[in-house]
Design a protein around this motif. Structure first.
Motif, PDB file in Angstrom:
ATOM      1  N   ILE A   1       0.873  -1.181   0.000  1.00 37.14           N
ATOM      2  CA  ILE A   1       0.000   0.000   0.000  1.00 37.14           C
ATOM      3  C   ILE A   1       0.899   1.216   0.000  1.00 37.14           C
ATOM      4  N   LEU A   2       0.777   2.054  -0.990  1.00 34.44           N
ATOM      5  CA  LEU A   2       1.522   3.311  -1.018  1.00 34.44           C
ATOM      6  C   LEU A   2       0.718   4.345  -0.235  1.00 34.44           C
ATOM      7  N   HIS A   3       1.059   4.447   1.029  1.00 39.23           N
ATOM      8  CA  HIS A   3       0.348   5.295   1.984  1.00 39.23           C
ATOM      9  C   HIS A   3       0.552   6.769   1.670  1.00 39.23           C
ATOM     10  N   SER A   4      -0.492   7.561   1.948  1.00 38.63           N
ATOM     11  CA  SER A   4      -0.434   9.012   1.762  1.00 38.63           C
ATOM     12  C   SER A   4       0.075   9.364   0.366  1.00 38.63           C
ATOM     13  N   PHE A   5      -0.501   8.722  -0.628  1.00 43.47           N
ATOM     14  CA  PHE A   5       0.021   8.901  -1.973  1.00 43.47           C
ATOM     15  C   PHE A   5      -0.365  10.272  -2.524  1.00 43.47           C
ATOM     16  N   GLY A   6       0.662  11.010  -2.945  1.00 41.89           N
ATOM     17  CA  GLY A   6       0.437  12.328  -3.522  1.00 41.89           C
ATOM     18  C   GLY A   6       1.172  12.514  -4.826  1.00 41.89           C
ATOM     19  N   GLY A   7       1.441  11.401  -5.504  1.00 41.81           N
ATOM     20  CA  GLY A   7       2.226  11.443  -6.725  1.00 41.81           C
ATOM     21  C   GLY A   7       1.410  11.777  -7.956  1.00 41.81           C
ATOM     22  N   THR A   8       2.081  11.741  -9.089  1.00 38.38           N
ATOM     23  CA  THR A   8       1.473  12.078 -10.365  1.00 38.38           C
ATOM     24  C   THR A   8       0.871  10.828 -11.013  1.00 38.38           C
TER      25      THR A   8
END
Length: 255
Positions: free
Chosen positions: A152-159
């Motif tokens: 799980i990529l937590h706190s994901f804010g990527g593009t």
């Protein structure tokens, strides 16, 4: 509407004065399940106390060593975390990963610690809650190197490109939190790229409170604002977002 807050730290000292009220407000808001990821050796007793005080099964927990807690004594800390992981019924390994936002002094040690914990997850067939800050490419490289893809990529804010980049290595879930409500977040296209089939909702309380609570201590009841914003972006109802993300969380962490 049932909501699963897949990342909240309400066992921390920030909630000592009103923890019972925080839990009650979460229930009133529809938050029926919460994942509590550990931070470091010092937070293990706090996490265990909250689990021991629980009576209705609404909490599940993860055990791991956070990257910003990695220092010279990382081997000793890993030993403690490893023993705890094997001593109780944790549902995930976490919160683990890489963080280069403030300091890269211990980057080599962070990578060693992260990859070791990925291996533990593989051995125990557990999902991994991954913290990544200013280290996306290194994080994905470690996942690829170890080969354990249940993350799980937590706190994901990527593009959207980073969503696709992660998917070229594995098929992760993506945790979306209050940042999606920030005016300058620019996460609409990212949310659309992820889609509901691999999305989770989270608070990361006490951090990253959503609008209109931004700047205050975050708590699980505020997750409704995140659900509403995701629903607005995707053009669906909040109930649809809550139901889909709840099912995703249960598929990872169990009932």
């Amino acid at each position: 509407m049932r909501i699963f807050d897949t990342h909240t730290h309400i066992f921390l000292n920030e909630f000592d004065a009103d923890r019972a009220d925080v839990v009650a407000r979460a229930a009133d808001a529809g938050v029926s399940r919460m994942m509590l990821p550990n931070v470091d050796v010092e937070t293990i007793p706090l996490l265990k106390k909250m689990l021991a005080d629980e009576s209705d099964g609404r909490f599940v927990a993860a055990m791991g060593l956070h990257p910003t807690s990695v220092g010279e004594a990382y081997r000793d800390d890993l030993d403690v975390v490893y023993s705890e992981l094997h001593a109780a019924g944790y549902r995930a390994v976490g919160e683990v990963g890489l963080d280069l936002y403030w300091d890269d002094t211990f980057i080599k040690q962070q990578i060693i610690v992260f990859e070791e914990q990925l291996k533990w997850a593989s051995e125990k067939n557990l999902p991994v809650i991954v913290h990544n800050r200013s280290a996306f490419e290194r994080t994905i490289a470690s996942v690829k190197r170890v080969g354990w893809n249940n993350i799980i990529l937590h706190s994901f804010g990527g593009t959207p490109d980073e969503v696709r980049g992660a998917r070229s290595v594995c098929d992760p879930y993506f945790g979306i939190n209050g940042v999606v409500t920030f005016k300058n977040a620019r996460l609409d296209d990212t949310v659309r790229e992820i889609g509901l089939s691999r999305m989770l909702v989270e608070t990361d309380a006490p951090y990253l409170a959503p609008v209109p609570h931004r700047g205050k201590r975050n708590e699980p009841s505020y997750i409704v604002n995140t659900v509403n914003r995701i629903a607005e972006i995707l053009g669906v109802s909040p109930e649809t977002v809550a139901d889909a993300t709840y099912r995703n969380a249960v598929s990872l962490f169990g009932e």
